[in-house]
Scaffold this motif. Structure first.
Motif, PDB file in Angstrom:
ATOM      1  N   MET A 169       0.562  -1.528   0.050  1.00  0.00           N
ATOM      2  CA  MET A 169       0.077   0.412   0.218  1.00  0.00           C
ATOM      3  C   MET A 169       0.287   1.254  -0.332  1.00  0.00           C
ATOM      4  O   MET A 169       2.177   1.390   0.584  1.00  0.00           O
ATOM      5  N   ALA A 170       0.713   2.279  -1.459  1.00  0.00           N
ATOM      6  CA  ALA A 170       1.197   3.443  -1.355  1.00  0.00           C
ATOM      7  C   ALA A 170       1.525   4.313  -0.598  1.00  0.00           C
ATOM      8  O   ALA A 170      -0.166   4.236   0.239  1.00  0.00           O
ATOM      9  N   ARG A 181       8.820  14.354  -8.448  1.00  0.00           N
ATOM     10  CA  ARG A 181       9.831  14.482  -9.696  1.00  0.00           C
ATOM     11  C   ARG A 181      10.735  14.014  -9.048  1.00  0.00           C
ATOM     12  O   ARG A 181      11.185  15.011  -8.017  1.00  0.00           O
ATOM     13  N   ILE A 182      11.321  12.937  -8.896  1.00  0.00           N
ATOM     14  CA  ILE A 182      12.399  11.701  -8.170  1.00  0.00           C
ATOM     15  C   ILE A 182      13.233  11.449  -9.065  1.00  0.00           C
ATOM     16  O   ILE A 182      13.047  11.406 -10.643  1.00  0.00           O
ATOM     17  N   ALA A 194      11.446   2.909  -4.681  1.00  0.00           N
ATOM     18  CA  ALA A 194      10.225   4.528  -4.972  1.00  0.00           C
ATOM     19  C   ALA A 194       8.666   3.961  -5.467  1.00  0.00           C
ATOM     20  O   ALA A 194       8.114   4.199  -5.069  1.00  0.00           O
ATOM     21  N   GLY A 195       8.844   2.484  -6.206  1.00  0.00           N
ATOM     22  CA  GLY A 195       7.444   1.906  -6.405  1.00  0.00           C
ATOM     23  C   GLY A 195       6.689   1.989  -4.832  1.00  0.00           C
ATOM     24  O   GLY A 195       5.978   1.634  -5.631  1.00  0.00           O
ATOM     25  N   GLU A 196       6.986   1.286  -3.825  1.00  0.00           N
ATOM     26  CA  GLU A 196       7.218   0.726  -2.709  1.00  0.00           C
ATOM     27  C   GLU A 196       6.243   1.987  -2.281  1.00  0.00           C
ATOM     28  O   GLU A 196       4.934   2.046  -1.278  1.00  0.00           O
ATOM     29  N   LEU A 197       7.200   3.167  -2.431  1.00  0.00           N
ATOM     30  CA  LEU A 197       5.821   4.751  -1.800  1.00  0.00           C
ATOM     31  C   LEU A 197       5.078   5.052  -2.443  1.00  0.00           C
ATOM     32  O   LEU A 197       4.620   6.221  -2.582  1.00  0.00           O
ATOM     33  N   GLY A 198       4.657   4.420  -3.884  1.00  0.00           N
ATOM     34  CA  GLY A 198       4.118   5.712  -4.873  1.00  0.00           C
ATOM     35  C   GLY A 198       4.499   5.626  -5.715  1.00  0.00           C
ATOM     36  O   GLY A 198       3.601   6.714  -6.405  1.00  0.00           O
ATOM     37  N   VAL A 211      12.222  15.469  -5.134  1.00  0.00           N
ATOM     38  CA  VAL A 211      12.629  14.327  -3.707  1.00  0.00           C
ATOM     39  C   VAL A 211      14.442  13.224  -4.884  1.00  0.00           C
ATOM     40  O   VAL A 211      14.295  13.720  -5.918  1.00  0.00           O
ATOM     41  N   LEU A 212      14.547  13.365  -3.784  1.00  0.00           N
ATOM     42  CA  LEU A 212      16.388  12.540  -4.531  1.00  0.00           C
ATOM     43  C   LEU A 212      16.424  10.984  -2.989  1.00  0.00           C
ATOM     44  O   LEU A 212      16.017  11.156  -1.796  1.00  0.00           O
ATOM     45  N   LEU A 213      16.126   9.995  -3.484  1.00  0.00           N
ATOM     46  CA  LEU A 213      16.385   8.765  -2.811  1.00  0.00           C
ATOM     47  C   LEU A 213      17.948   8.326  -3.793  1.00  0.00           C
ATOM     48  O   LEU A 213      18.418   8.757  -4.345  1.00  0.00           O
ATOM     49  N   ILE A 214      18.681   8.262  -2.211  1.00  0.00           N
ATOM     50  CA  ILE A 214      20.058   7.721  -2.382  1.00  0.00           C
ATOM     51  C   ILE A 214      19.848   6.420  -0.974  1.00  0.00           C
ATOM     52  O   ILE A 214      18.914   6.548  -0.183  1.00  0.00           O
TER      53      ILE A 214
END
Length: 156
Positions: free
Chosen positions: A1-2, A18-19, A44-48, A83-86
């Motif tokens: 679930m996101a 925009r990620i 990213a997908g898990e967070l929606g 959003v920046l994922l690291i």
């Protein structure tokens, strides 16, 4: 679930998030970077969130020029990403104060920095529960040749 909001951003409205993702490794590591890239996309997908655009400085030291990080910083400053994922701040620098300063610049531009959850699984420290056997005991019980000997003609 996101989740519907991440750091105050409404991710239910299309196009509002925009990620990007950033990875850096020294020395060069093609296999490891692909693993991290997959993890960033998966998280990213898990967070929606939509799939991130990945920026990669593979084989570069954190103290040297980092052209992809510099490009990413320019785009964040222009508002292209929010959003920046690291995988962790170590991608910016192995030195905590420097890594914190870079993360601070990014968040100062209005971009949320999200770290991947730790992949570390804590080890069980304590006694085995009653009735359980250690793996070596299970192998010993199932192994007709517990001393490591093999039957002639066997090809293990």
């Amino acid at each position: 679930m996101a989740v519907e909001k991440i750091a105050g951003l409404d991710i239910t409205e299309y196009g509002t998030v925009r990620i990007a993702g950033y990875l850096r490794c020294f020395p060069f590591d093609a296999w490891g970077m692909e693993t991290h890239r997959t993890a960033l996309r998966g998280h990213a997908g898990e967070l929606g969130l939509p799939e991130p655009s990945i920026y990669l400085d593979n084989g570069l030291r954190s103290r040297g020029p980092l052209p992809r990080l510099e490009r990413l910083m320019d785009l964040v400053a222009c508002g292209l990403y929010n959003v920046l994922l690291i995988p962790g701040p170590f991608v910016f620098s192995l030195h905590d104060p420097e890594a914190s300063a870079i993360a601070g610049r990014i968040t100062g531009f209005g971009c949320t920095v999200l770290e991947l959850p730790s992949l570390h699984v804590p080890r069980h420290s304590g006694r085995e529960p009653p009735g359980s056997m250690a793996l070596s005991s299970v192998r010993a019980a199932d192994d007709p040749w517990p001393t490591g000997r093999q039957r002639s003609g066997s090809s293990h």
